[in-house]
Structure formats: structure tokens, C-alpha cells
Motif scaffolding. Structure first.
Motif, short mmCIF file in Angstrom:
data_model
loop_
_atom_site.label_atom_id
_atom_site.label_comp_id
_atom_site.label_asym_id
_atom_site.label_seq_id
_atom_site.Cartn_x
_atom_site.Cartn_y
_atom_site.Cartn_z
N HIS A 56 0.78 -1.18 -0.09
CA HIS A 56 0.08 -0.08 -0.05
C HIS A 56 0.89 1.25 -0.09
O HIS A 56 0.63 2.30 -0.63
CB HIS A 56 -0.86 0.13 1.25
CG HIS A 56 -2.19 -0.93 1.11
ND1 HIS A 56 -3.26 -0.59 0.31
CD2 HIS A 56 -2.33 -2.10 1.63
CE1 HIS A 56 -4.03 -1.42 0.18
NE2 HIS A 56 -3.73 -2.45 1.02
N ARG A 59 2.38 1.65 -3.38
CA ARG A 59 1.40 2.37 -4.45
C ARG A 59 1.16 3.70 -4.23
O ARG A 59 0.71 4.41 -5.13
CB ARG A 59 -0.03 1.48 -4.41
CG ARG A 59 -1.14 1.70 -5.54
CD ARG A 59 -2.25 0.69 -5.45
NE ARG A 59 -3.00 0.88 -4.39
CZ ARG A 59 -3.96 0.27 -4.02
NH1 ARG A 59 -4.41 -0.87 -4.76
NH2 ARG A 59 -4.69 0.41 -3.12
N GLU A 192 -14.35 -2.60 -13.48
CA GLU A 192 -14.29 -2.72 -12.03
C GLU A 192 -15.43 -2.05 -11.44
O GLU A 192 -16.34 -1.36 -11.87
CB GLU A 192 -13.05 -2.04 -11.37
CG GLU A 192 -12.78 -0.55 -11.83
CD GLU A 192 -11.32 -0.32 -11.28
OE1 GLU A 192 -10.72 -0.81 -10.49
OE2 GLU A 192 -10.92 1.04 -11.95
N GLY A 195 -15.08 1.09 -6.16
CA GLY A 195 -13.66 0.99 -5.46
C GLY A 195 -13.31 -0.59 -4.88
O GLY A 195 -12.58 -0.86 -4.28
N GLN A 196 -13.48 -1.32 -6.05
CA GLN A 196 -13.14 -2.81 -5.95
C GLN A 196 -12.99 -3.41 -7.23
O GLN A 196 -13.50 -2.92 -8.49
CB GLN A 196 -14.67 -3.45 -5.57
CG GLN A 196 -15.27 -3.15 -4.36
CD GLN A 196 -16.36 -1.82 -4.64
OE1 GLN A 196 -16.85 -1.75 -5.91
NE2 GLN A 196 -16.96 -1.32 -3.55
N ILE A 218 -4.71 -4.51 -4.38
CA ILE A 218 -3.82 -5.33 -3.56
C ILE A 218 -4.63 -6.59 -3.10
O ILE A 218 -3.93 -7.96 -3.09
CB ILE A 218 -3.21 -4.55 -2.65
CG1 ILE A 218 -2.17 -3.57 -3.13
CG2 ILE A 218 -2.63 -5.45 -1.31
CD1 ILE A 218 -1.87 -2.39 -2.28
N THR A 219 -5.71 -6.42 -3.03
CA THR A 219 -6.96 -7.46 -2.68
C THR A 219 -6.81 -8.43 -4.12
O THR A 219 -6.85 -9.64 -3.94
CB THR A 219 -8.01 -7.39 -2.10
OG1 THR A 219 -7.96 -5.77 -1.45
CG2 THR A 219 -9.03 -8.22 -1.34
N GLY A 254 -11.51 -5.78 -2.51
CA GLY A 254 -11.04 -4.44 -2.21
C GLY A 254 -10.63 -4.35 -0.61
O GLY A 254 -11.31 -5.26 0.07
N1 PMP Z 1 -10.39 -0.54 -7.90
C1 PMP Z 1 -10.41 0.95 -7.41
C2 PMP Z 1 -11.18 2.00 -8.27
C3 PMP Z 1 -10.31 1.20 -6.04
O1 PMP Z 1 -10.57 2.27 -5.57
C4 PMP Z 1 -10.07 0.28 -5.05
C5 PMP Z 1 -9.76 0.38 -3.64
N2 PMP Z 1 -8.52 0.71 -3.47
C6 PMP Z 1 -9.81 -1.20 -5.70
C7 PMP Z 1 -10.16 -1.61 -7.13
C8 PMP Z 1 -9.33 -2.39 -4.99
O2 PMP Z 1 -7.93 -2.27 -4.47
P1 PMP Z 1 -7.27 -2.84 -3.14
O3 PMP Z 1 -7.68 -4.23 -3.18
O4 PMP Z 1 -5.76 -2.42 -3.20
O5 PMP Z 1 -8.10 -1.89 -2.17
#
Ligand code: PMP
Length: 304
Positions: A56, A59, A192, A195-196, A218-219, A254
Motif C-alpha cells: 500500500h 502504491r 471494476e 472501489g473494488q 492489492i486484494t 477491495g
Molecule cells: N479499484 C478501485 C477503483 C479502487 O478504488 C480500489 C480500492 N483501493 C480497488 C479497485 C481495490 O484495490 P485494493 O484491493 O488495493 O483495495
């Protein structure tokens, strides 16, 4: 309303939650040129553990590089700030939000001289799509908004302003009675969530869109690795919304959403409308890993 904690880290100092303010002419407030992260820290038997902290932090620095914002702190300083913040607030489990933003200075679009500021907040935050969503799955609507094209803005960065697209899609989905939005790219292919990242299962194999139109979650990366070790085939490939409709299983991944099954898309039931066996297997393993219940993948946890 979110649950407050005591202190927020701002540019190297801990300030009281109520005093963590910025000037109204803070550049990022107007134009969205900033970068953030979302990180989770889980309660384990050995105390709070942060999931994939280094990835994280890396990133966050990558996002700044993409936006051409010079980070005034090192990786080690930000890593320490995050760990100290959890200790100072005596949090057992929490969501962590680092934010890098352009401060007060020039107000034109060219703001190279404005100070780059950094803040990290942390607070307790339960299941983003609800406990019932994690258990029984959520209802999703394909958004009328297209995902950001890589030549409009860049999807490898968690840029503050990019989330206008996400908030519009999320609001539309909720207004239509759904839990979450699924966004298609400008070619009409699945990208996507707001936020996932999305995965679908077809004939025992996982499919997820390639990195060209999505954030490298990252998930997502963790699930791909776990599936590989469990001998579940994973294909990073483009697919269409009707392939989601006829998938056997689907789920979102996510930091906030963790692993959330999808039980319906646009009024079509996915599979039998219940989280499927591959989703459940990976979800169970994911929660076991993040809560420190297994020595496998122990390098993914940073104990505070
Ligand atoms: N896509 C978007 C647009 C996001 O904002 C996120 C959340 N960070 C994710 C995917 C999932 O990412 P992560 O698993 O790293 O939280």
C-alpha cells in the motif's frame, strides 16, 4: 457518520482529530490533484496487524510519481507514521487513510511550487458493503457512467479527482435501489466497481479484467495468488456484462469491501443467488489470513 479516533498524523505531527483542518484554498480541494490509500488493520491474537502495508505504501508513492507530486517523506517515514498512529489511537482494528495533497499557494492549475502535504487518519470501520453483503452477497447495477480511459486520467494511481467517476456511479446505483455499481470501460467491457475489482467464476475458473482499465488492487493480487496455490485457474481477460450475467459466481475484492459476493446484477440472479463454493472458499481463506489465523502468507501481515 464515521467513528472518530483521537489523533491524526499531519506532516510529521499528531494533531487532535478536531484540529485536523486545512485552508479553504488548499489546491487539491479545488482540482482533485492528490493521491490516497485505503489500508486495513485487523485484530489478531498477536495484536493489530496491517494487511500488506508495504504494497500500500509503495502504491501511494507510485500514485504520487504518476501525478508528478514530490513526496516530502520517505517510505520508511510513512510506514512508521501509520504504525505509530494505530498505537497512539490504541486501535485494535481499523481502516487507514493516507492522503497526499497540494496545499495552499498558487491557485492556477499549474501549482508546481505548492507544498505537498501528507496526512494519515485511522478509524474503526466495519464491512464496507455491510455484514449481510459479506455473508449473503450484494445486488449490483451496471453503471451508465463509463470508467476513466487511460488517456483521460491514469488508472494505476489512486487519484483523488478520479473518484468523482466512482461517486457518480455509486450514487446512481444506490438511487436505483442497488448496493454497488459495476463500471464498464469506454469500449463497453467490464472494468471494476467504484472501489473494488471484480472476479467472475465460469466452469470452475476465475476471470478478472486485465490491468489496462482497472486499479491494480492489492486484494485482487492476493486473491490471484491464493487461487494459484489452490490450483484454481485464473484468467486476466476482458469480458462483457452478459458474461457476468451468466457467470456461475461473482465477487468484488477491495481493502474496504474485502471479499464480497455478488448475488445479482441488473435484476439477473448470479448462479443460484447465493455465494458460490469458490467465492466462499477464497473468502474464508482471505479472512483467516488477515486475522492471523494461519501461518501461510504470514509475510502479508505487519504487526503493530
Ligand atoms: N479499484 C478501485 C477503483 C479502487 O478504488 C480500489 C480500492 N483501493 C480497488 C479497485 C481495490 O484495490 P485494493 O484491493 O488495493 O483495495
Amino acid at each position: 457518520m464515521l467513528e472518530k479516533s483521537k489523533k491524526i498524523w499531519m506532516d510529521g505531527k499528531f494533531v487532535d482529530w478536531a484540529d485536523a483542518n486545512v485552508h479553504i484554498l488548499t489546491h487539491t480541494l479545488h482540482y482533485g490533484t492528490g493521491a490516497f490509500e485505503g489500508i486495513r488493520c485487523y485484530r489478531t491474537k498477536k495484536g493489530p496487524a496491517i494487511f500488506r502495508l508495504q504494497e500500500h505504501v509503495d502504491r501511494l508513492f507510485d500514485s504520487c510519481r504518476i501525478l508528478n507530486m514530490e513526496m516530502p517523506f520517505t517510505h520508511a517515514q510513512i510506514t512508521k507514521a501509520i504504525k505509530d498512529l494505530i498505537k497512539v489511537n490504541k486501535l485494535k482494528e481499523c481502516y487507514i487513510r493516507p492522503l497526499v495533497y497540494l496545499g495552499y499557494g498558487a491557485m492556477g492549475l499549474y501549482a508546481k511550487g505548492n507544498p505537498v502535504k501528507v496526512a494519515v487518519a485511522a478509524w474503526p470501520w466495519g464491512a464496507y458493503l455491510g455484514d449481510d453483503g459479506v455473508k449473503n452477497g450484494i445486488r449490483v447495477k451496471v453503471s451508465s457512467f463509463a470508467r476513466l480511459h487511460v488517456n483521460v486520467t491514469m488508472v494505476k494511481s489512486k487519484t483523488c479527482g478520479d473518484y468523482v467517476n466512482s461517486t457518480l456511479a455509486k450514487s446512481e446505483a444506490v438511487a436505483c435501489g442497488y448496493d454497488e455499481a459495476l463500471i464498464l470501460d469506454t469500449n463497453g467491457l467490464v472494468s471494476e466497481g467504484t472501489g473494488q475489482n471484480i472476479f467472475i467464476v465460469k466452469d470452475g475458473a476465475l476471470m478478472t479484467p486485465p490491468l489496462s482499465s482497472v486499479l491494480e488492487g492489492i486484494t485482487r493480487k492476493s486473491i490471484i495468488e491464493m487461487a494459484g496455490k489452490a490450483k484454481i485457474k485464473v484468467c486476466e481477460t476482458n469480458f462483457t456484462r452478459d458474461e457476468v450475467y451468466i457467470s456461475d459466481e461473482a465477487f468484488f475484492t477491495g481493502t474496504a469491501a474485502e471479499v464480497t459476493p455478488i448475488r445479482e446484477v441488473d435484476g439477473r440472479t448470479i448462479g443460484n443467488g447465493k455465494p458460490g463454493p469458490i467465492t466462499k472458499k477464497l473468502q474464508t481463506q482471505f479472512f483467516n489470513i488477515v486475522k492471523g489465523g494461519t501461518s501461510a502468507y504470514k509475510s502479508w501481515l505487519t504487526y503493530v
